[in-house]
Enzyme design. Structure first.
Site, PDB file in Angstrom:
ATOM      1  N   LYS A   1      -1.953 -39.937  13.583  1.00 38.36           N
ATOM      2  CA  LYS A   1      -1.103 -38.972  12.856  1.00 38.36           C
ATOM      3  C   LYS A   1       0.324 -38.866  13.367  1.00 38.36           C
ATOM      4  CE  LYS A   1      -2.347 -35.082  15.774  1.00 38.36           C
ATOM      5  NZ  LYS A   1      -1.104 -34.382  16.118  1.00 38.36           N
TER       6      LYS A   1
ATOM      7  N   SER B   1      -1.863 -33.702   3.960  1.00 40.60           N
ATOM      8  CA  SER B   1      -0.632 -33.202   4.569  1.00 40.60           C
ATOM      9  C   SER B   1       0.445 -33.035   3.520  1.00 40.60           C
ATOM     10  CB  SER B   1      -0.144 -34.199   5.636  1.00 40.60           C
ATOM     11  OG  SER B   1       1.164 -33.891   6.055  1.00 40.60           O
TER      12      SER B   1
ATOM     13  N   TYR C   1       2.306 -43.228   7.816  1.00 42.84           N
ATOM     14  CA  TYR C   1       1.330 -42.141   8.044  1.00 42.84           C
ATOM     15  C   TYR C   1       1.160 -41.342   6.755  1.00 42.84           C
ATOM     16  CZ  TYR C   1      -0.057 -37.377   8.982  1.00 42.84           C
ATOM     17  OH  TYR C   1      -0.641 -36.144   8.902  1.00 42.84           O
TER      18      TYR C   1
ATOM     19  N   LYS D   1      -2.181 -40.836   4.015  1.00 39.79           N
ATOM     20  CA  LYS D   1      -2.724 -39.575   3.487  1.00 39.79           C
ATOM     21  C   LYS D   1      -2.755 -39.623   1.960  1.00 39.79           C
ATOM     22  CE  LYS D   1      -3.411 -37.198   7.300  1.00 39.79           C
ATOM     23  NZ  LYS D   1      -4.775 -36.830   7.727  1.00 39.79           N
TER      24      LYS D   1
ATOM     25  N   PHE E   1       0.745 -27.728   5.777  1.00 42.84           N
ATOM     26  CA  PHE E   1       2.176 -27.693   6.045  1.00 42.84           C
ATOM     27  C   PHE E   1       2.356 -27.881   7.546  1.00 42.84           C
ATOM     28  CE2 PHE E   1       4.422 -27.306   2.025  1.00 42.84           C
ATOM     29  CZ  PHE E   1       3.324 -27.417   1.190  1.00 42.84           C
TER      30      PHE E   1
HETATM   31  C1  WQD Z   1       9.836 -29.551  12.352  1.00 41.22           C
HETATM   32  C2  WQD Z   1      11.337 -29.276  12.339  1.00 41.22           C
HETATM   33  C3  WQD Z   1      12.658 -31.205  12.848  1.00 41.22           C
HETATM   34  C4  WQD Z   1      11.272 -31.543  17.004  1.00 41.22           C
HETATM   35  C5  WQD Z   1       5.487 -33.405  10.967  1.00 41.22           C
HETATM   36  C6  WQD Z   1       4.787 -34.445  10.167  1.00 41.22           C
HETATM   37  C7  WQD Z   1       3.823 -33.793   9.232  1.00 41.22           C
HETATM   38  C8  WQD Z   1       2.896 -32.882   9.980  1.00 41.22           C
HETATM   39  C9  WQD Z   1       3.678 -31.869  10.789  1.00 41.22           C
HETATM   40  C10 WQD Z   1       0.881 -34.119  10.370  1.00 41.22           C
HETATM   41  C11 WQD Z   1      12.138 -30.385  11.676  1.00 41.22           C
HETATM   42  C12 WQD Z   1      12.814 -30.132  13.918  1.00 41.22           C
HETATM   43  C13 WQD Z   1      11.446 -31.128  15.694  1.00 41.22           C
HETATM   44  C14 WQD Z   1      12.350 -31.462  17.915  1.00 41.22           C
HETATM   45  C15 WQD Z   1      13.711 -30.515  16.172  1.00 41.22           C
HETATM   46  N1  WQD Z   1       2.056 -33.634  10.829  1.00 41.22           N
HETATM   47  N2  WQD Z   1      12.638 -30.624  15.297  1.00 41.22           N
HETATM   48  N3  WQD Z   1      13.535 -30.947  17.456  1.00 41.22           N
HETATM   49  O1  WQD Z   1       8.558 -33.283  10.864  1.00 41.22           O
HETATM   50  O2  WQD Z   1       8.154 -31.096   9.606  1.00 41.22           O
HETATM   51  O3  WQD Z   1       6.236 -32.589  10.122  1.00 41.22           O
HETATM   52  O4  WQD Z   1       4.547 -32.613  11.650  1.00 41.22           O
HETATM   53  O5  WQD Z   1       0.368 -33.900   9.311  1.00 41.22           O
HETATM   54  O6  WQD Z   1       3.108 -34.788   8.567  1.00 41.22           O
HETATM   55  O7  WQD Z   1       5.759 -35.136   9.395  1.00 41.22           O
HETATM   56  O8  WQD Z   1       7.342 -31.345  11.969  1.00 41.22           O
HETATM   57  O9  WQD Z   1       7.534 -30.263  14.156  1.00 41.22           O
HETATM   58  O10 WQD Z   1       8.291 -32.681  13.912  1.00 41.22           O
HETATM   59  O11 WQD Z   1       9.652 -30.867  12.887  1.00 41.22           O
HETATM   60  O12 WQD Z   1      14.802 -30.069  15.786  1.00 41.22           O
HETATM   61  O13 WQD Z   1      12.260 -31.830  19.120  1.00 41.22           O
HETATM   62  O14 WQD Z   1      11.799 -29.197  13.675  1.00 41.22           O
HETATM   63  O15 WQD Z   1      13.904 -31.818  12.553  1.00 41.22           O
HETATM   64  O16 WQD Z   1      13.227 -29.782  11.002  1.00 41.22           O
HETATM   65  P1  WQD Z   1       7.701 -32.108  10.600  1.00 41.22           P
HETATM   66  P2  WQD Z   1       8.173 -31.323  13.321  1.00 41.22           P
END
Ligand code: WQD
Length: 338
Positions: free
Chosen positions: A84, A124, A149, A153, A178
């Site tokens: 994932k 997802s 990934y 899904k 989400f």
């Molecule tokens: C959230 C926000 C980043 C890290 C991912 C997968 C999704 C699901 C959930 C599996 C964004 C910002 C993040 C950091 C940051 N996983 N960020 N600094 O990308 O929305 O979703 O995880 O199902 O499929 O795509 O989650 O937590 O990585 O990012 O600024 O060090 O936080 O840019 O805006 P995301 P995330």
């Protein structure tokens, strides 16, 4: 009901196991521990007070999976097993397609052989890609995936829909998560990313805990209220309860139904940093850095369908998410592997 949790030792699966027992069901866990540990199952047993049959198998291994079904005869399956990590999927696409799709095909074949006709799939919101309208309903166009990934899904959703269309007895629920965050209030189970966290909340926790120096905020030039990315963060316990509700839905329906599991509220990166500091009274150092490739401006759910048809709605708020995340960080940072 007896519910097989593939990937049940993982972050989401362990919380689902706890909620299944709370609702009077029992669980069987199949996990190859590529992204989890047997310690998590011991913690689930500690929370529930129940012994949980555990099978260390690869769900791609049909022989091993058949032996499990022969012995356990599960009434339903929650299919969580799968790789994932978005970034890893870009670097190793064939590994992701092989693992995530093969495991699903093996599972569907063995379920058919054993007459197991209730399936809940861990999908997802990433299947929506960059949403054209917000909030996102289940009718929104899916398939604009931006990484392998997400494509796995999306493809698995289509495979399950096809299996259910061919077998009128099969009831399938596809749950589009989400952004799951938080942890069980006991602090015994939670998210344990391998290495440096990719996701926001685990990274914030490690900065607050002094394990990492500062958070890089990936861009502040998005089309959002403060320029930083907006997401629909949902407490993992609420997410787990959504699976129990979906299990009940499977019992009364056949065919395939899709549900968004989100709160319906979007928070920005800086909102999350401030909420974490406020809830826990700890500073989170950060700096603004360039955007992360592939990130979208905003993504949050319209959760009305799940409320209407599953009778489920997220109940825990942002403070709960921040407080429980921090509690898990403090409980797990002293080397206790779970
Ligand atoms: C959230 C926000 C980043 C890290 C991912 C997968 C999704 C699901 C959930 C599996 C964004 C910002 C993040 C950091 C940051 N996983 N960020 N600094 O990308 O929305 O979703 O995880 O199902 O499929 O795509 O989650 O937590 O990585 O990012 O600024 O060090 O936080 O840019 O805006 P995301 P995330």
């Amino acid at each position: 009901m007896k519910v097989l949790l593939t990937g049940g030792a993982g972050y989401i699966g362990s919380h689902i196991a706890v909620e299944l027992y709370s609702a009077g069901h029992t669980a069987v866990i199949a996990d190859n521990f590529v992204n989890s540990s047997p310690e998590a199952v011991a913690r689930i047993e500690q929370i529930t007070g129940r012994r949980i049959p555990l099978y260390e198998i690869d769900v791609c291994d049909k022989t091993a999976l058949s032996e499990l079904f022969e012995k356990e005869r599960p009434d339903a399956v929650v299919h969580l097993a799968g790789l994932k990590a978005v970034g890893e999927s870009v670097a190793k696409p064939l590994l992701y397609y092989r693992n995530n799709i093969d495991s699903t095909l093996s599972l569907l074949e063995v379920m058919a052989e054993y007459g197991c006709e209730k399936l809940i799939f861990s999908s997802s919101a990433t299947v929506y890609g960059a949403p054209k309208t917000l909030p996102i309903t289940e009718e929104a166009e899916a398939g604009g995936c931006t990484n392998p990934y997400g494509w796995t899904k999306y493809m698995i959703e289509r495979i399950i829909e096809g299996a259910a269309a061919a077998n009128p007895k099969l009831s399938a629920v596809l749950l589009r998560y989400f952004n799951p965050v938080g942890a069980h209030s006991s602090g015994l189970i939670g998210e344990r990313p391998n290495g440096i966290p990719n996701n926001l909340m685990p990274y914030i926790c490690k900065v607050a805990g002094g394990e990492l120096a500062q958070l890089s905020v990936f861009g502040n030039d998005y089309n959002t209220h403060d320029g930083t990315g907006v997401r629909d963060y949902i407490h993992v316990v609420d997410l787990a309860k959504g699976h129990v509700a979906a299990l009940g839905y499977c019992s009364d329906h056949t065919g395939t139904e899709i549900f968004n599991l989100g709160t319906g509220t979007g928070y920005s990166v800086l909102d999350m940093v401030k909420a974490f500091e406020r809830a826990n009274g700890v500073p989170v150092a950060y700096r603004i850095t360039p955007r992360r490739p592939g990130d979208i401006d905003a993504c949050y759910a319209d959760p009305a369908k799940a409320e209407k048809l599953l009778g489920w709605k997220a109940e825990l708020n942002l403070d709960d998410m921040c407080r429980d995340s921090w509690n898990w960080q403090k409980n797990s940072s002293d080397g206790k592997k779970a």
